[in-house]
Design an enzyme around this catalytic site. Sequence first.
Site, short mmCIF file in Angstrom:
data_model
loop_
_atom_site.label_atom_id
_atom_site.label_comp_id
_atom_site.label_asym_id
_atom_site.label_seq_id
_atom_site.Cartn_x
_atom_site.Cartn_y
_atom_site.Cartn_z
CG ASN A 67 -8.62 -14.32 -4.06
OD1 ASN A 67 -9.15 -15.14 -4.83
ND2 ASN A 67 -9.10 -13.10 -3.93
CG HIS A 68 -12.36 -14.65 -1.59
ND1 HIS A 68 -13.14 -14.40 -2.70
CD2 HIS A 68 -11.82 -13.45 -1.24
CE1 HIS A 68 -13.08 -13.11 -3.00
NE2 HIS A 68 -12.28 -12.52 -2.13
FE FE2 Z 1 -10.78 -15.62 -6.28
#
Ligand code: FE2
Length: 253
Positions: A67-68
């Site tokens: 997600n980053h």
């Molecule tokens: Fe993560």
Amino acid sequence: MKLLHIGDVVGAAGSRFLQEHLPAIKRTHKIDMIVVNGENSAQGNGITKHSMEQIFSAGADVITTGNHCFKRREAMAIYENPVVLRPANYPGCPGHGVCTIDFGPCQVAVLNLSGTAYLDPLDNPFTIAEQLLEEIDTPNILVDFHAEATAEKKAMGYFLAGRVTAVVGTHTHVQTADETILSEHTGYITDVGMTGPEESILGVAVQPAMDRFRFHYPTRFTEGSDPCFLNGVIVTFDEKCGKCTKIERLIVR
Ligand code: FE2
């Protein structure tokens, strides 16, 4: 064949620890291929060109993220590298979610997916996995499922059981003790854990992370520091059919 997957490398200290220890781990355990989740490997978080180079110089064959993946502006260019993956279910973004490493007599594919429970509402990871499995031309497939919810990760494990070599969870930074082999074929663990400061809150220095919970005011997170540890899993598999024969957790302090 033996594949080592290393859980989320956190910050400068984690990247340094990886560089110091990975070559010896590779020799000691006779590892053939290394996959490292590097989505938090930059100082601060996200991934930068510098932290990517640190992970490759440590010995990684493939870097996965989560997600980053696009946290840092410069990351856009990083995903031009075909062995630096962002989750395949990001819709229409630069980069790739799957790659295949050629070992001559056999190939090993790595597929990176993100969960959507308590994370960004990306494309459905189950649908995308099903589509990509049609295109992958090797039975040796490692899936890094970067997800928050334990149930979503277990669901993915059972969904892909018998169809891929291993499904390993990442993102929570806490190694789970549920490694197993599903359908007598697919290695599985809910979370591989993290590589970075052990005395920390998921890699972040204790005081600011604790203060945010105590006082509910904005605090500036800083990285934890040494001593570090490394969390991983070693997946042993038959490269002729892609079947996992053993999955073992690894913690190096
Ligand atoms: Fe993560």
